[in-house]
Structures are given as structure tokens and as C-alpha cells.
Design a protein around this motif. Structure first.
Motif, short mmCIF file in Angstrom:
data_model
loop_
_atom_site.label_atom_id
_atom_site.label_comp_id
_atom_site.label_asym_id
_atom_site.label_seq_id
_atom_site.Cartn_x
_atom_site.Cartn_y
_atom_site.Cartn_z
N MET A 12 2.15 7.86 -15.27
CA MET A 12 2.23 7.56 -14.13
C MET A 12 3.03 6.57 -13.32
O MET A 12 2.65 5.19 -14.15
N ILE A 13 3.52 6.78 -12.34
CA ILE A 13 3.93 5.49 -11.55
C ILE A 13 2.72 5.14 -10.18
O ILE A 13 2.54 6.01 -9.43
N ILE A 14 2.32 4.21 -10.04
CA ILE A 14 1.97 3.27 -9.03
C ILE A 14 2.87 2.11 -8.00
O ILE A 14 3.37 1.50 -8.78
N GLU A 15 2.47 3.01 -7.04
CA GLU A 15 3.69 2.19 -5.66
C GLU A 15 2.72 1.79 -5.48
O GLU A 15 3.54 1.06 -4.36
N ASN A 16 1.76 1.41 -4.83
CA ASN A 16 0.75 1.05 -4.28
C ASN A 16 -0.21 0.64 -4.37
O ASN A 16 -1.13 0.46 -6.08
N ASP A 17 0.71 -1.49 -4.94
CA ASP A 17 -0.73 -2.23 -5.29
C ASP A 17 -2.35 -2.38 -5.06
O ASP A 17 -3.38 -2.12 -5.72
N MET A 38 -0.39 1.74 -22.33
CA MET A 38 0.22 0.61 -21.81
C MET A 38 1.64 1.16 -20.51
O MET A 38 1.19 2.03 -19.73
N GLY A 39 0.67 -0.27 -19.83
CA GLY A 39 0.96 -0.77 -18.60
C GLY A 39 2.60 -1.29 -18.56
O GLY A 39 3.20 -2.18 -19.26
N VAL A 40 2.94 -1.10 -17.58
CA VAL A 40 4.50 -2.13 -17.40
C VAL A 40 4.46 -2.20 -16.29
O VAL A 40 4.78 -1.41 -15.38
N PRO A 41 4.65 -3.43 -16.02
CA PRO A 41 5.22 -3.83 -14.29
C PRO A 41 6.38 -3.35 -14.10
O PRO A 41 7.48 -4.98 -15.36
N TYR A 42 7.20 -3.49 -13.11
CA TYR A 42 8.22 -3.51 -13.27
C TYR A 42 8.38 -3.77 -11.59
O TYR A 42 9.01 -3.19 -10.59
N THR A 43 8.48 -5.65 -11.81
CA THR A 43 8.28 -5.94 -10.70
C THR A 43 9.73 -5.91 -9.86
O THR A 43 9.54 -6.10 -8.43
N GLU A 44 10.69 -6.04 -10.36
CA GLU A 44 12.20 -5.22 -9.72
C GLU A 44 11.62 -4.68 -8.77
O GLU A 44 12.62 -4.57 -8.06
N ARG A 45 11.07 -3.09 -9.16
CA ARG A 45 11.28 -2.46 -8.73
C ARG A 45 10.02 -1.83 -7.52
O ARG A 45 9.45 -1.25 -6.71
N GLY A 46 8.56 -2.82 -7.74
CA GLY A 46 7.48 -2.91 -7.07
C GLY A 46 6.68 -2.26 -7.69
O GLY A 46 5.97 -1.37 -6.42
N VAL A 52 -1.42 7.34 -20.64
CA VAL A 52 -2.62 6.42 -21.42
C VAL A 52 -2.91 8.34 -22.88
O VAL A 52 -2.89 8.76 -22.10
N VAL A 53 -2.61 7.80 -23.66
CA VAL A 53 -2.81 8.76 -24.70
C VAL A 53 -4.51 8.76 -25.02
O VAL A 53 -5.29 8.08 -24.65
N MET A 54 -4.46 10.40 -24.80
CA MET A 54 -6.82 10.62 -24.62
C MET A 54 -6.17 12.29 -25.22
O MET A 54 -5.14 13.01 -26.01
N ASP A 55 -7.67 11.86 -26.06
CA ASP A 55 -7.75 13.47 -26.80
C ASP A 55 -9.10 13.80 -26.17
O ASP A 55 -10.26 13.00 -26.78
N ALA A 56 -8.81 14.99 -25.32
CA ALA A 56 -10.23 15.67 -24.58
C ALA A 56 -9.99 16.76 -24.62
O ALA A 56 -9.46 17.25 -24.25
N PRO A 57 -11.03 17.06 -23.58
CA PRO A 57 -10.15 18.85 -23.31
C PRO A 57 -9.86 18.61 -22.12
O PRO A 57 -9.93 17.91 -21.99
N GLU A 58 -9.23 19.62 -22.46
CA GLU A 58 -8.47 20.29 -21.59
C GLU A 58 -8.63 19.79 -19.89
O GLU A 58 -8.23 19.03 -19.20
#
Length: 83
Positions: A12-17, A38-46, A52-58
Motif C-alpha cells: 500500500m501507498i499512503i498519501e494521506n497521513d 515493512m514500512g518505509v516513510p518516504y518523507t521527501e514525497r510525503g 504486509v506478508v500474509m498467510d490467510a484464506p483468500e
């Protein structure tokens, strides 16, 4: 009959804090299926980028990805393993 689990990554890409709290709440609901995050804050681009890795029913993977994608300023995509 119980459905077989699938391994998938939801990216996912989150553009709205303001949506970060809602994203974290949804991830908490599905926490029993989450194997890693794993989360990556890309502050230069806001942006915040989360994988997220999942092992779940589809159904659960699809539901979470859909709910995330409906949040304002959040783009979400699920990629499934072939196994």
C-alpha cells in the motif's frame, strides 16, 4: 469445508497521513494472518509505503486489501503466491 490458506503480499501507498490510524486499526484486526510487515516513510514525497506478508484464506486477504483501498489517500494491491 475449510478453505486453504494462501501466501500473499499486500502493498500500500499512503498519501494521506490522516488515514494511518485507520490502516493500523485494520492491520490489527487481521493480525493473526500477518507474518511480517515493512514500512518505509518516504518523507521527501510525503508518502508512507507499507508491505504486509500474509498467510490467510483468500477471502481475508481480498477483504483486507479492499478495505485498505477504500480509505482516503490509500492505494492497495494484493499479490498472491502461485503455490
Amino acid at each position: 469445508m475449510e478453505k486453504e490458506n494462501r501466501v500473499a503480499i499486500i502493498s500500500m501507498i499512503i498519501e494521506n497521513d490522516e488515514s494511518v490510524t485507520e490502516v493500523n486499526s485494520l492491520l490489527h484486526v487481521y493480525r493473526k494472518y500477518i507474518k511480517g510487515r515493512m514500512g518505509v516513510p518516504y518523507t521527501e514525497r510525503g508518502l508512507n509505503i507499507i508491505s504486509v506478508v500474509m498467510d490467510a484464506p483468500e477471502d481475508a486477504i481480498s477483504a483486507l486489501s479492499g478495505k485498505l483501498g477504500r480509505l482516503r489517500g490509500v492505494t492497495s494491491k494484493a499479490v498472491y503466491s502461485k503455490k
